[in-house]
Design an enzyme around this catalytic site. Structure first.
Site, PDB file in Angstrom:
ATOM      1  CB  THR A  16      31.636   6.509  19.136  1.00 49.41           C
ATOM      2  OG1 THR A  16      30.422   6.525  19.897  1.00 49.41           O
ATOM      3  CG2 THR A  16      31.734   7.778  18.305  1.00 49.41           C
ATOM      4  CB  ILE A  19      26.243  -3.235  16.327  1.00 47.24           C
ATOM      5  CG1 ILE A  19      25.953  -4.446  17.236  1.00 47.24           C
ATOM      6  CG2 ILE A  19      25.901  -3.556  14.881  1.00 47.24           C
ATOM      7  CD1 ILE A  19      24.479  -4.840  17.333  1.00 47.24           C
ATOM      8  N   GLY A  20      27.768  -0.502  15.675  1.00 41.49           N
ATOM      9  CA  GLY A  20      28.052   0.579  14.720  1.00 41.49           C
ATOM     10  C   GLY A  20      29.545   0.720  14.462  1.00 41.49           C
ATOM     11  CB  SER A 141      16.246  -5.688  17.186  1.00 42.63           C
ATOM     12  OG  SER A 141      16.232  -6.645  18.218  1.00 42.63           O
ATOM     13  CE1 TYR A 154      15.998  -1.532  20.647  1.00 42.29           C
ATOM     14  CE2 TYR A 154      15.273  -3.796  20.964  1.00 42.29           C
ATOM     15  CZ  TYR A 154      16.176  -2.888  20.433  1.00 42.29           C
ATOM     16  OH  TYR A 154      17.249  -3.340  19.683  1.00 42.29           O
TER      17      TYR A 154
HETATM   18  P1  NAD Z   1      25.721   0.476  22.003  1.00 39.44           P
HETATM   19  O1  NAD Z   1      24.954   1.074  23.134  1.00 39.44           O
HETATM   20  O2  NAD Z   1      26.782  -0.530  22.318  1.00 39.44           O
HETATM   21  O3  NAD Z   1      26.403   1.619  21.129  1.00 39.44           O
HETATM   22  C1  NAD Z   1      25.596   2.672  20.740  1.00 39.44           C
HETATM   23  C2  NAD Z   1      26.404   3.787  20.126  1.00 39.44           C
HETATM   24  O4  NAD Z   1      25.437   4.768  19.806  1.00 39.44           O
HETATM   25  C3  NAD Z   1      27.396   4.457  21.042  1.00 39.44           C
HETATM   26  O5  NAD Z   1      28.517   4.785  20.257  1.00 39.44           O
HETATM   27  C4  NAD Z   1      26.664   5.742  21.482  1.00 39.44           C
HETATM   28  O6  NAD Z   1      27.537   6.808  21.751  1.00 39.44           O
HETATM   29  C5  NAD Z   1      25.868   6.039  20.238  1.00 39.44           C
HETATM   30  N1  NAD Z   1      24.649   6.809  20.456  1.00 39.44           N
HETATM   31  C6  NAD Z   1      23.651   6.554  21.342  1.00 39.44           C
HETATM   32  N2  NAD Z   1      22.676   7.484  21.230  1.00 39.44           N
HETATM   33  C7  NAD Z   1      23.071   8.330  20.237  1.00 39.44           C
HETATM   34  C8  NAD Z   1      22.506   9.496  19.672  1.00 39.44           C
HETATM   35  N3  NAD Z   1      21.356  10.004  20.121  1.00 39.44           N
HETATM   36  N4  NAD Z   1      23.154  10.111  18.655  1.00 39.44           N
HETATM   37  C9  NAD Z   1      24.338   9.634  18.205  1.00 39.44           C
HETATM   38  N5  NAD Z   1      24.931   8.536  18.725  1.00 39.44           N
HETATM   39  C10 NAD Z   1      24.316   7.896  19.738  1.00 39.44           C
HETATM   40  O7  NAD Z   1      24.603  -0.124  21.018  1.00 39.44           O
HETATM   41  P2  NAD Z   1      24.547  -1.521  20.229  1.00 39.44           P
HETATM   42  O8  NAD Z   1      24.172  -2.594  21.179  1.00 39.44           O
HETATM   43  O9  NAD Z   1      25.758  -1.652  19.415  1.00 39.44           O
HETATM   44  O10 NAD Z   1      23.258  -1.269  19.317  1.00 39.44           O
HETATM   45  C11 NAD Z   1      23.353  -0.691  18.026  1.00 39.44           C
HETATM   46  C12 NAD Z   1      22.071  -0.965  17.264  1.00 39.44           C
HETATM   47  O11 NAD Z   1      21.855  -2.372  17.167  1.00 39.44           O
HETATM   48  C13 NAD Z   1      20.812  -0.387  17.910  1.00 39.44           C
HETATM   49  O12 NAD Z   1      19.959   0.120  16.917  1.00 39.44           O
HETATM   50  C14 NAD Z   1      20.172  -1.593  18.582  1.00 39.44           C
HETATM   51  O13 NAD Z   1      18.790  -1.473  18.703  1.00 39.44           O
HETATM   52  C15 NAD Z   1      20.554  -2.699  17.601  1.00 39.44           C
HETATM   53  N6  NAD Z   1      20.551  -4.044  18.194  1.00 39.44           N
HETATM   54  C16 NAD Z   1      21.413  -4.354  19.193  1.00 39.44           C
HETATM   55  C17 NAD Z   1      21.386  -5.641  19.741  1.00 39.44           C
HETATM   56  C18 NAD Z   1      22.335  -6.051  20.838  1.00 39.44           C
HETATM   57  O14 NAD Z   1      22.109  -7.121  21.452  1.00 39.44           O
HETATM   58  N7  NAD Z   1      23.375  -5.320  21.107  1.00 39.44           N
HETATM   59  C19 NAD Z   1      20.467  -6.584  19.283  1.00 39.44           C
HETATM   60  C20 NAD Z   1      19.594  -6.221  18.251  1.00 39.44           C
HETATM   61  C21 NAD Z   1      19.655  -4.939  17.723  1.00 39.44           C
END
Ligand code: NAD
Length: 264
Positions: A16, A19-20, A141, A154
């Site tokens: 929602t 990145i997703g 990551s 993490y």
């Molecule tokens: P974010 O926090 O911006 O978004 C996370 C989304 O996940 C939100 O929509 C939230 O509602 C949903 N969510 C969280 N817990 C949940 C649950 N238990 N069940 C269902 N939905 C849930 O996150 P992001 O930064 O976009 O990260 C997404 C992925 O990318 C993660 O796996 C993270 O480890 C990885 N990642 C992120 C970065 C970064 O810098 N942003 C870097 C490397 C890896």
């Protein structure tokens, strides 16, 4: 290269925001019937509205389920029994000194970041193998390889994802089912913005400036020298999910701006 996912069904966990959401948008734009997921009905409805506004006519659906529990995954799977593309994006993060991290926190990180992907793959991979076509992508990551001293709990989950993806790829040997992991570096998602908001407010600076400083100070090996946008990460994921990526499997693919200081 024209990526066409017409006729494929894609599920992106925790999509929602961040990145997703960018991955879901990219897959829907390529023609996939796309299912987004978040914890609350309200966040799912809001994101679906945004997606439909950006891509009128796109075939998108949403399912609210908390993927940090087996019951939450079961609810999602029941509502959506088959998928051709599964992106295991659910992941939580945040710095905390090792000596303060409780057993409960270790467990919560493991359940959310590792077991959500294990449980979803256990369900959807079976159908992909039976139909002889599928794509599974784990969003890991750079922290899987550069374990951050202030986020060991993490880093552990992100390394675990690499092991699982590599092993699952072997289950698709000789088929048209691929399993890969994608390793983003610092990326300007909603979650990262939230993490940096406090510092930006305190210092009276723009969040983008604070983010560039964060990369310089905490990820000094970055060649990009700035965080990536969520779309830059999503572009690689959409490619990995495409029919064109048919010879890429069992791989750990970096979109980390060069943070991991290694040639291969
Ligand atoms: P974010 O926090 O911006 O978004 C996370 C989304 O996940 C939100 O929509 C939230 O509602 C949903 N969510 C969280 N817990 C949940 C649950 N238990 N069940 C269902 N939905 C849930 O996150 P992001 O930064 O976009 O990260 C997404 C992925 O990318 C993660 O796996 C993270 O480890 C990885 N990642 C992120 C970065 C970064 O810098 N942003 C870097 C490397 C890896």
């Amino acid at each position: 290269m024209h990526i066409d996912l017409t006729g494929k069904t894609a599920l992106v966990s925790a999509s929602t925001a961040g990145i997703g959401f960018a991955i879901a948008t990219g897959l829907a734009r390529a023609g996939a019937r796309t299912i987004i997921n978040g914890r609350s009905e309200a966040s799912v409805v809001k994101s679906l509205d945004a997606l439909r506004e950006a891509l009128p006519g796109a075939d998108v659906r949403g399912i609210a389920a908390d993927l940090s529990t087996a019951a939450g995954v079961a609810k999602l799977v029941e509502a959506m029994p088959e998928a051709d593309i599964l992106v295991n994006n659910a992941g939580i993060y945040g710095p905390e000194p090792f000596f303060d991290v409780t057993d409960e926190t270790w467990e919560r990180f493991f359940q959310t970041n590792v077991m959500s992907g294990v449980r979803l793959s256990r369900h959807y991979l079976r159908g992909m193998l039976a139909r002889n076509w599928g794509r599974v992508v784990f969003i890991s990551s750079e922290s899987a390889l550069n374990i951050p001293g202030d986020m060991i709990h993490y880093g552990m989950t992100k390394t675990a994802q690499l092991a699982i993806a590599r092993g699952l790829a072997k289950l698709g040997a000789g088929t048209q089912v691929t399993v890969n992991s994608v390793l983003p570096g610092p990326t300007m998602s909603e979650g990262v913005k939230r993490m940096l908001e406090g510092a930006a407010e305190k210092e009276g600076r723009e969040i983008d400036e604070v983010a560039v400083d964060f990369v310089r100070e905490h990820r000094g090996s970055s060649i990009l020298r700035r965080p990536a946008s969520v779309e830059e990460v999503a572009n690689l994921v959409v490619y990995v999910c495409s029919p064109q990526a048919s010879a890429t499997t069992g791989a750990a693919l970096r979109v980390d701006g060069g943070v991991v200081d290694s040639i291969v």
